[in-house]
Scaffold this active site. Structure first.
Site, PDB file in Angstrom:
ATOM      1  N   HIS A 113       0.833  -1.202   0.000  1.00 22.70           N
ATOM      2  CA  HIS A 113       0.000   0.000   0.000  1.00 22.70           C
ATOM      3  C   HIS A 113       0.872   1.257   0.000  1.00 22.70           C
ATOM      4  O   HIS A 113       1.533   1.560   0.989  1.00 22.70           O
ATOM      5  CB  HIS A 113      -0.894  -0.028   1.243  1.00 22.70           C
ATOM      6  CG  HIS A 113      -1.822   1.114   1.378  1.00 22.70           C
ATOM      7  ND1 HIS A 113      -1.696   2.063   2.369  1.00 22.70           N
ATOM      8  CD2 HIS A 113      -2.910   1.475   0.648  1.00 22.70           C
ATOM      9  CE1 HIS A 113      -2.672   2.934   2.261  1.00 22.70           C
ATOM     10  NE2 HIS A 113      -3.422   2.614   1.224  1.00 22.70           N
TER      11      HIS A 113
ATOM     12  N   HIS B 136      -1.137  10.803  -2.713  1.00 20.82           N
ATOM     13  CA  HIS B 136      -2.461  10.456  -2.194  1.00 20.82           C
ATOM     14  C   HIS B 136      -3.332  11.679  -1.949  1.00 20.82           C
ATOM     15  O   HIS B 136      -4.486  11.727  -2.363  1.00 20.82           O
ATOM     16  CB  HIS B 136      -2.320   9.672  -0.892  1.00 20.82           C
ATOM     17  CG  HIS B 136      -3.639   9.360  -0.240  1.00 20.82           C
ATOM     18  ND1 HIS B 136      -4.250  10.222   0.652  1.00 20.82           N
ATOM     19  CD2 HIS B 136      -4.469   8.295  -0.366  1.00 20.82           C
ATOM     20  CE1 HIS B 136      -5.401   9.695   1.040  1.00 20.82           C
ATOM     21  NE2 HIS B 136      -5.561   8.525   0.446  1.00 20.82           N
TER      22      HIS B 136
END
Length: 276
Positions: free
Chosen positions: A29, A71
């Site tokens: 991740h 992100h």
């Protein structure tokens, strides 16, 4: 708890239960982001060295329409600078340090999707990229359009089959997933989210997603969602799985992909024989 989904009602018929022997594939991740600054080459290189079978990244468009792995909407949390990604050019983003904020970090430039694809394809063992498109964003559907163009440029937008794909596109946006399925029907897609419509498969069917992506919190409460997805021919991608008990839970109920910040230790938990 996810609203509108009763885990105890309408149990899945035994005939529809899917028995899978293989353990979940481990997806890093944002790279090995527990041990390195997220979305940096160092994080992805460590993840690959630790044996991650997949690499997850988030992509955003810069003002000059370059795909970068960031992100947040802004760079404030993960860099030495401030500002909105979509209001800055790639050259401007490269002026900031995206690595030193992390306790195990060192100076690093913003990572482009092209650089991450190159790393992945050049690595000695195969890994699949799970690329998340963020929405809502100022450029709307242009992010999927340019993402597909980049995947075509590297020759990975039209895999011979989903099983042999080197990339998958994931998103919380149904419109984003639909744009990918419409223009690259062989490319795997995952519709992320915890709503009853996603868990039940209605939303995935509507946009043609080949997988669903619930959180680990949801799969603790609704483990039957995995069997339901498999019975419909869909994979399950679970995020973000860092605890030992959760990893074993995912393996037990048949999750296909687990996204984790610690790919090395999750692989060890899933394969005790690897421990020396």
């Amino acid at each position: 708890m996810t609203q509108g989904h009763d885990d105890t009602s309408d149990p899945l018929p035994d005939a529809a239960r899917i028995k899978r022997q293989r353990r979940p594939a481990v997806v890093a991740h944002r790279g090995a982001s527990g041990d390195r600054p997220e979305h940096t080459l160092a994080a992805y290189e460590l993840a690959l060295a630790q044996g991650a079978e997949g690499l997850e990244c988030d992509v955003r468009l810069t003002r000059d329409h370059q795909l970068v792995c960031v992100h947040d909407r802004t760079i404030d949390r993960t860099s030495s600078g401030t500002g909105v990604v979509s209001e800055m050019t790639l050259a401007e983003l490269r002026e900031f340090d995206f690595g030193s904020w992390h306790r195990f970090g060192r100076p690093a430039q913003v990572l482009t999707l092209a650089e991450l694809i190159t790393l992945t394809l050049d690595w000695s063992s195969p890994a699949r990229l799970f690329i998340e498109t963020k929405h809502p964003v100022r450029f709307g559907g242009l992010v999927e359009q340019l993402l597909l163009a980049e995947l075509h440029r590297f020759g990975i937008a039209s895999p011979p089959s989903a099983d042999h794909s080197r990339a998958a596109v994931i998103s919380f946006s149904t419109a984003g997933v639909w744009r990918i399925r419409r223009n690259a029907p062989l490319l795997p897609t995952v519709l992320l989210g915890d709503t009853a419509r996603i868990l039940g498969g209605g939303a995935a069917t509507a946009v043609g997603a080949t997988g669903i992506g619930p959180s680990i919190a949801t799969l603790r409460d609704h483990p039957d969602a995995v069997d339901r997805a498999a019975a419909a021919g869909r994979a399950t991608y679970c995020w973000t799985v860092d605890d030992h008990a959760d990893v074993l839970h995912c393996a037990r109920i048949g999750v296909d992909f687990v996204a984790t910040n610690f790919p090395g230790r999750v692989r060890e938990w899933l394969e005790p024989s690897r421990r020396s």
